[in-house]
Design an enzyme around this catalytic site. Structure first.
Site, PDB file in Angstrom:
ATOM      1  N   HIS A  15       0.837  -1.200   0.000  1.00  0.00           N
ATOM      2  CA  HIS A  15       0.000   0.000   0.000  1.00  0.00           C
ATOM      3  C   HIS A  15       0.878   1.260   0.000  1.00  0.00           C
ATOM      4  O   HIS A  15       0.601   2.220  -0.695  1.00  0.00           O
ATOM      5  CB  HIS A  15      -0.923   0.003   1.226  1.00  0.00           C
ATOM      6  CG  HIS A  15      -1.917  -1.125   1.193  1.00  0.00           C
ATOM      7  ND1 HIS A  15      -3.259  -0.953   1.008  1.00  0.00           N
ATOM      8  CD2 HIS A  15      -1.738  -2.470   1.292  1.00  0.00           C
ATOM      9  CE1 HIS A  15      -3.875  -2.129   0.995  1.00  0.00           C
ATOM     10  NE2 HIS A  15      -2.971  -3.058   1.179  1.00  0.00           N
ATOM     11  N   ASP A  60      -6.475   5.555   1.192  1.00  0.00           N
ATOM     12  CA  ASP A  60      -6.375   4.177   0.712  1.00  0.00           C
ATOM     13  C   ASP A  60      -7.741   3.507   0.859  1.00  0.00           C
ATOM     14  O   ASP A  60      -8.517   3.836   1.762  1.00  0.00           O
ATOM     15  CB  ASP A  60      -5.353   3.464   1.600  1.00  0.00           C
ATOM     16  CG  ASP A  60      -5.055   2.054   1.149  1.00  0.00           C
ATOM     17  OD1 ASP A  60      -4.117   1.884   0.350  1.00  0.00           O
ATOM     18  OD2 ASP A  60      -5.754   1.117   1.584  1.00  0.00           O
ATOM     19  N   VAL A 116      14.890  -6.431  -0.989  1.00  0.00           N
ATOM     20  CA  VAL A 116      15.640  -6.072  -2.195  1.00  0.00           C
ATOM     21  C   VAL A 116      14.904  -4.935  -2.898  1.00  0.00           C
ATOM     22  O   VAL A 116      13.693  -4.770  -2.708  1.00  0.00           O
ATOM     23  CB  VAL A 116      15.783  -7.263  -3.179  1.00  0.00           C
ATOM     24  CG1 VAL A 116      16.485  -8.438  -2.540  1.00  0.00           C
ATOM     25  CG2 VAL A 116      14.427  -7.697  -3.733  1.00  0.00           C
ATOM     26  N   GLN A 155      13.151  -4.328  -5.565  1.00  0.00           N
ATOM     27  CA  GLN A 155      12.564  -5.198  -6.593  1.00  0.00           C
ATOM     28  C   GLN A 155      12.423  -4.503  -7.946  1.00  0.00           C
ATOM     29  O   GLN A 155      12.565  -5.114  -8.993  1.00  0.00           O
ATOM     30  CB  GLN A 155      11.188  -5.696  -6.113  1.00  0.00           C
ATOM     31  CG  GLN A 155      10.502  -6.560  -7.148  1.00  0.00           C
ATOM     32  CD  GLN A 155       9.286  -7.239  -6.599  1.00  0.00           C
ATOM     33  OE1 GLN A 155       9.356  -7.990  -5.629  1.00  0.00           O
ATOM     34  NE2 GLN A 155       8.136  -7.009  -7.218  1.00  0.00           N
ATOM     35  N   SER A 160       3.751  -5.831  -7.831  1.00  0.00           N
ATOM     36  CA  SER A 160       4.734  -6.678  -8.498  1.00  0.00           C
ATOM     37  C   SER A 160       4.349  -6.899  -9.959  1.00  0.00           C
ATOM     38  O   SER A 160       5.203  -6.897 -10.848  1.00  0.00           O
ATOM     39  CB  SER A 160       4.834  -8.034  -7.797  1.00  0.00           C
ATOM     40  OG  SER A 160       5.328  -7.848  -6.485  1.00  0.00           O
TER      41      SER A 160
HETATM   42  N1  UDP Z   1      -9.117  -4.275  -0.246  1.00  0.00           N
HETATM   43  C1  UDP Z   1     -10.274  -3.706  -0.671  1.00  0.00           C
HETATM   44  N2  UDP Z   1     -11.112  -3.200   0.269  1.00  0.00           N
HETATM   45  C2  UDP Z   1     -10.844  -3.262   1.587  1.00  0.00           C
HETATM   46  C3  UDP Z   1      -9.662  -3.857   2.002  1.00  0.00           C
HETATM   47  C4  UDP Z   1      -8.817  -4.361   1.058  1.00  0.00           C
HETATM   48  O1  UDP Z   1     -10.538  -3.655  -1.866  1.00  0.00           O
HETATM   49  O2  UDP Z   1     -11.645  -2.801   2.386  1.00  0.00           O
HETATM   50  C5  UDP Z   1      -8.224  -4.832  -1.243  1.00  0.00           C
HETATM   51  C6  UDP Z   1      -6.826  -4.291  -1.163  1.00  0.00           C
HETATM   52  O3  UDP Z   1      -6.677  -3.144  -1.950  1.00  0.00           O
HETATM   53  C7  UDP Z   1      -6.052  -5.443  -1.736  1.00  0.00           C
HETATM   54  C8  UDP Z   1      -6.825  -6.655  -1.240  1.00  0.00           C
HETATM   55  O4  UDP Z   1      -8.113  -6.211  -0.963  1.00  0.00           O
HETATM   56  O5  UDP Z   1      -6.151  -5.382  -3.131  1.00  0.00           O
HETATM   57  C9  UDP Z   1      -6.232  -7.251   0.022  1.00  0.00           C
HETATM   58  O6  UDP Z   1      -5.306  -8.094  -0.381  1.00  0.00           O
HETATM   59  P1  UDP Z   1      -4.346  -8.807   0.615  1.00  0.00           P
HETATM   60  O7  UDP Z   1      -5.128  -9.598   1.582  1.00  0.00           O
HETATM   61  O8  UDP Z   1      -3.404  -9.529  -0.256  1.00  0.00           O
HETATM   62  O9  UDP Z   1      -3.622  -7.629   1.427  1.00  0.00           O
HETATM   63  P2  UDP Z   1      -2.479  -6.629   0.939  1.00  0.00           P
HETATM   64  O10 UDP Z   1      -1.376  -7.458   0.363  1.00  0.00           O
HETATM   65  O11 UDP Z   1      -3.096  -5.680  -0.037  1.00  0.00           O
HETATM   66  O12 UDP Z   1      -2.056  -5.913   2.176  1.00  0.00           O
HETATM   67  N1  UDP Z   2       9.142  -5.248  -2.565  1.00  0.00           N
HETATM   68  C1  UDP Z   2      10.456  -4.913  -2.701  1.00  0.00           C
HETATM   69  N2  UDP Z   2      11.398  -5.696  -2.111  1.00  0.00           N
HETATM   70  C2  UDP Z   2      11.099  -6.796  -1.399  1.00  0.00           C
HETATM   71  C3  UDP Z   2       9.733  -7.168  -1.271  1.00  0.00           C
HETATM   72  C4  UDP Z   2       8.774  -6.364  -1.873  1.00  0.00           C
HETATM   73  O1  UDP Z   2      10.798  -3.899  -3.342  1.00  0.00           O
HETATM   74  O2  UDP Z   2      12.019  -7.453  -0.904  1.00  0.00           O
HETATM   75  C5  UDP Z   2       8.114  -4.368  -3.161  1.00  0.00           C
HETATM   76  C6  UDP Z   2       7.609  -4.843  -4.498  1.00  0.00           C
HETATM   77  O3  UDP Z   2       8.420  -4.355  -5.537  1.00  0.00           O
HETATM   78  C7  UDP Z   2       6.216  -4.268  -4.527  1.00  0.00           C
HETATM   79  C8  UDP Z   2       5.799  -4.249  -3.073  1.00  0.00           C
HETATM   80  O4  UDP Z   2       6.991  -4.341  -2.305  1.00  0.00           O
HETATM   81  O5  UDP Z   2       6.260  -2.944  -5.009  1.00  0.00           O
HETATM   82  C9  UDP Z   2       4.915  -5.417  -2.702  1.00  0.00           C
HETATM   83  O6  UDP Z   2       3.642  -5.177  -3.164  1.00  0.00           O
HETATM   84  P1  UDP Z   2       2.773  -6.244  -3.961  1.00  0.00           P
HETATM   85  O7  UDP Z   2       1.478  -5.587  -4.272  1.00  0.00           O
HETATM   86  O8  UDP Z   2       3.524  -6.781  -5.114  1.00  0.00           O
HETATM   87  O9  UDP Z   2       2.564  -7.459  -2.974  1.00  0.00           O
HETATM   88  P2  UDP Z   2       2.239  -7.560  -1.402  1.00  0.00           P
HETATM   89  O10 UDP Z   2       3.575  -7.581  -0.734  1.00  0.00           O
HETATM   90  O11 UDP Z   2       1.375  -6.408  -0.998  1.00  0.00           O
HETATM   91  O12 UDP Z   2       1.547  -8.865  -1.287  1.00  0.00           O
END
Ligand code: UDP
Ligand code: UDP
Length: 464
Positions: A17, A115, A341, A343, A363
């Site tokens: 986020h 958000d 890292v 990424q 990602s």
């Molecule tokens: N989300 C949403 N409404 C909410 C809470 C979450 O649309 O009230 C979305 C959020 O933007 C994300 C997903 O639901 O796309 C949550 O995904 P996840 O459980 O993987 O958590 P996150 O990695 O985003 O923290």
């Molecule tokens: N990321 C990074 N280095 C790490 C792990 C994650 O830069 O070691 C970044 C990745 O590039 C992305 C974000 O953290 O921008 C992770 O968001 P994503 O929505 O891909 O997945 P989430 O971690 O919320 O499930």
């Protein structure tokens, strides 16, 4: 001379986020056309978030930091809940403090950008209490936004057995209920309650910014904009893919052991990048099988391993996690790290040929922006829905039967075969290169995301 609009950002928790927020904030800061304040919720859940905030404010001293100390919150009623969902709840329960904080900002705030996880709390504060426009920066895909926005209508119209079956989102099509499983598996869960409340209120926002681009999700964007998903839905500005500013603001989290030097020494498109986001812990048996698969594939690889949801708690030693002799056997052709890292820098590197990913939306947009083919292995939340976007975009392969439930461990043999197959798949890499071209065009002067950003800025100026 007219004053520059002063935008107050209220981001949520989790790097997935925070990063798109920072990328959007720094893109705006670089235009010089706006004043910016960022509400910083404390304490953060992860070390990565704390370091990230520090890096952002150090790199952009003109951006004001408004510290927001969260109220104590008794979490015992939610034992076992995801620590990031608990933080969202904590933010939501402290949200009433935001009104006076934003009201006393100088210069006077002209709009609030928040958000989705906080939408149902922050939108009424901005609009009814402060009489300010309120926008949402949606950090997932437009397809997920359609699902979120439509879900309350679906619930209101459904029969008692509504939680069985697929959800037919107008203009999008059927979304199987197990795609965003957290939403439907338990209507009493914290996540589900937040999701429904936010879905109901999001239509009250003045605008929704989405980290996507028109060529990547044309149907979902058209359905949202035409009011097919929800009649009278606010304007949707697709402004992605959001990337780091060249001034390097979100590099604050990069620690010492950068894999870039290692990548520099590898041939072009020879390395598989393996990473599952900032908070997806992988169970030990599956980690071993991933290792076996990468070893068997014969490919070079860069693998980011996480064994806990919260980075501060991850004390495991790599050699214990990976098993005896693994690191020695792959020395020279495989790099494994538990560190954060950069990424984006990894995916941008010419040595990367494939990304084995959990399909977090950031990602995916990073992979699309740099033309890297994907092997999609979605885990939780919105990730299966996101995998459908990769599949329809043609720049990756989704292994739909691969799970992460800990009981159905995917074997190293299967992982190794798929990695090898995809590394040699010219059709998918040609499509990934095309998506990169489309992404580049979208954000370039005159492109769709560029124009959407200009329109959004014009909206802000008009309401200041
Ligand atoms: N989300 C949403 N409404 C909410 C809470 C979450 O649309 O009230 C979305 C959020 O933007 C994300 C997903 O639901 O796309 C949550 O995904 P996840 O459980 O993987 O958590 P996150 O990695 O985003 O923290
Ligand atoms: N990321 C990074 N280095 C790490 C792990 C994650 O830069 O070691 C970044 C990745 O590039 C992305 C974000 O953290 O921008 C992770 O968001 P994503 O929505 O891909 O997945 P989430 O971690 O919320 O499930």
């Amino acid at each position: 001379m007219a004053l520059a609009p002063h935008l107050v950002f209220v981001p949520s928790a989790g790097m997935g986020h925070l990063l798109p927020f920072s990328r959007f904030i720094t893109a705006l800061a670089n235009t010089g056309a706006v004043d910016i304040s960022v509400v910083t919720a404390l304490p953060t859940v992860s070390a990565a978030e704390a370091e990230h905030f520090d890096g952002l404010f150090a790199a952009f001293p003109a951006i004001r930091r408004i510290d927001f100390n969260l109220l104590p919150f008794n979490e015992s009623a939610f034992s076992g809940a995801d620590p990031f969902f608990l933080q969202w709840e904590s933010l939501r329960r402290s949200a009433h403090l935001l009104g006076p904080m934003i009201a006393s900002a100088t210069p006077r705030a002209s709009a609030v950008i928040t958000d989705v996880t906080l939408a149902s709390q922050v939108i009424p504060i901005a609009k009814d209490e402060l009489h300010l426009p309120c926008h949402v920066l949606f950090i997932s895909c437009a397809t997920m936004l359609s699902f979120l926005a439509y879900f309350p209508t679906y619930l209101d119209g459904a029969e008692a057995d509504h939680l069985a079956g697929d959800v037919d989102v107008p203009g999008i099509g059927l979304i199987p209920v197990d795609y965003p499983p957290a939403v439907l598996c338990n209507p009493e869960s914290l996540f589900t309650k937040q999701f429904i409340a936010n879905g109901r209120l999001i239509a009250e926002a003045d605008g929704i910014l989405v980290n996507t681009f028109d060529a990547l999700e044309p149907d979902a964007l058209a359905a949202l904009r035409s009011g097919k998903v929800v009649p009278g839905f606010p304007p949707v500005f697709a402004v992605g893919p959001l990337m780091s500013s060249t001034t390097g603001s979100d590099k604050g989290v990069v620690r010492t052991s950068s894999p870039i030097a290692w990548l520099d020494a590898q041939p072009a498109r020879s390395v598989v990048y393996v990473a599952f986001g900032n908070r997806n812990a992988v169970v030990p048996d599956q980690i071993r099988e991933i290792g076996a698969g990468l070893e068997a594939s014969g490919c070079r690889f860069l693998w980011v391993v996480k064994t806990t949801v919260v980075d501060r708690e991850d004390n495991a030693e790599l050699k214990d996690v990976l098993g005896d002799g693994f690191l020695g056997r792959v020395q020279g052709r495989g790099l494994v790290t538990k560190e954060w890292v950069d990424q984006e820098a990894v995916l941008k590197h010419p040595a990367i040929g494939l990304y084995l990913s959990h399909c977090g939306w950031n990602s995916v947009t990073e992979s699309a922006a740099y033309g890297v083919s994907m092997l999609a292995w979605p885990a939780l939340g919105d990730q299966r829905l996101i995998a459908t976007v990769i599949r329809s975009g043609g720049f990756g392969l989704w292994m739909e039967h691969w799970s992460w439930d800990g009981e159905n461990v995917v074997s190293g043999v299967e992982i190794g075969e798929k990695v090898k197959e995809l590394m040699g798949d010219e059709a998918i890499s040609a499509r990934a290169a095309k998506v990169r071209e489309e992404a580049t065009k979208a954000v370039a002067h005159g492109g769709t995301s560029y124009r959407n950003m200009q329109e959004f800025l014009a909206t802000l100026k008009a309401s200041t």
